[in-house]
Design a protein around this motif. Structure first.
Motif, mmCIF file in Angstrom:
data_model
loop_
_atom_site.group_PDB
_atom_site.id
_atom_site.type_symbol
_atom_site.label_atom_id
_atom_site.label_comp_id
_atom_site.label_asym_id
_atom_site.label_seq_id
_atom_site.Cartn_x
_atom_site.Cartn_y
_atom_site.Cartn_z
ATOM 1 N N ASP A 62 0.904 -1.399 0.283
ATOM 2 C CA ASP A 62 -0.082 0.124 0.128
ATOM 3 C C ASP A 62 1.051 1.318 0.283
ATOM 4 O O ASP A 62 1.843 1.339 0.870
ATOM 5 C CB ASP A 62 -0.724 -0.439 1.677
ATOM 6 C CG ASP A 62 -2.216 0.851 1.057
ATOM 7 O OD1 ASP A 62 -2.642 0.983 0.092
ATOM 8 O OD2 ASP A 62 -2.465 1.224 2.138
ATOM 9 N N HIS A 100 0.745 5.417 0.497
ATOM 10 C CA HIS A 100 -0.100 6.829 0.708
ATOM 11 C C HIS A 100 0.752 8.363 0.718
ATOM 12 O O HIS A 100 1.621 8.009 0.719
ATOM 13 C CB HIS A 100 -0.813 7.186 1.850
ATOM 14 C CG HIS A 100 -2.096 5.956 1.410
ATOM 15 N ND1 HIS A 100 -3.833 6.084 1.123
ATOM 16 C CD2 HIS A 100 -2.248 4.360 2.334
ATOM 17 C CE1 HIS A 100 -4.079 5.661 1.792
ATOM 18 N NE2 HIS A 100 -3.934 4.504 1.413
ATOM 19 N N HIS A 136 -3.088 -1.679 5.839
ATOM 20 C CA HIS A 136 -4.385 -1.483 4.789
ATOM 21 C C HIS A 136 -2.955 -3.055 4.045
ATOM 22 O O HIS A 136 -3.984 -3.649 3.445
ATOM 23 C CB HIS A 136 -4.281 -0.495 3.551
ATOM 24 C CG HIS A 136 -5.258 0.577 4.578
ATOM 25 N ND1 HIS A 136 -4.705 1.834 3.614
ATOM 26 C CD2 HIS A 136 -5.889 0.978 5.172
ATOM 27 C CE1 HIS A 136 -5.951 3.024 3.767
ATOM 28 N NE2 HIS A 136 -6.868 1.658 4.934
#
Ligand SMILES: [Zn+2]
Length: 161
Positions: free
Chosen positions: A10, A12, A46
């Protein structure tokens, strides 16, 4: 013995927003940075949920929790782990251990490692000894090297009870 291995990845974007906390592995980390996303943008949870679900060849978290769903805005990602854990129990497995690598230049993970491990131990209901956490940089290359974002790679091993 039926053992299953899964991995999850993941990313971000890192932002500076004093109104948004930085949450890693379910723990709130004191930092000038935060992660941007529809949910609480917890990269560890996540990646970890996808690792657990992947080990069971189940749906991914994007299918279970679509980021277009307004009800999931700023959602606590502990809910995602809870859902992943229910898949594990429903299929008669247990989580043996997890290993996590955080990819990025900042913030420094080392001072927060034990806090994150304790939080994960609580969320996964497994001993801290079964939770590995490490961080790596990309030697200043790419988006992570420029401090634009953080990545997380998680691996989970499940054992049939
Ligand atoms: Zn995410």
């Amino acid at each position: 013995m039926d053992i299953r291995l899964g991995n999850g990845l993941d990313f971000h974007r890192l932002i500076q927003d004093s109104h948004r906390p930085l949450i890693l592995g379910g723990a709130t980390i004191e930092s000038e940075f935060a992660l941007e996303g529809h949910s609480d943008a917890d990269i560890i949870l996540h990646a970890l949920a996808d690792a657990i679900l992947g080990a069971l060849a189940g749906p991914d978290i994007g299918e279970l929790f679509p980021d277009t769903d307004p009800a999931l805005k700023n959602m606590d990602s502990a809910r995602i782990i809870e859902k992943a854990r229910s898949f594990v129990t429903d299929r008669g497995f247990s989580i043996s251990n997890v290993d996590i690598t955080i990819i990025g230049e900042r913030p420094k993970i080392k001072p927060h490692k034990e806090t994150i491990r304790r939080s994960l131990s609580r969320l996964l209901a497994i001993d801290v000894e079964r939770i590995g956490i490490k961080a790596t940089t990309t030697e200043k290359m790419g988006f992570a090297g420029r401090g634009e974002g953080l990545g997380c790679l998680a691996t989970a091993l499940l054992i049939k009870l």
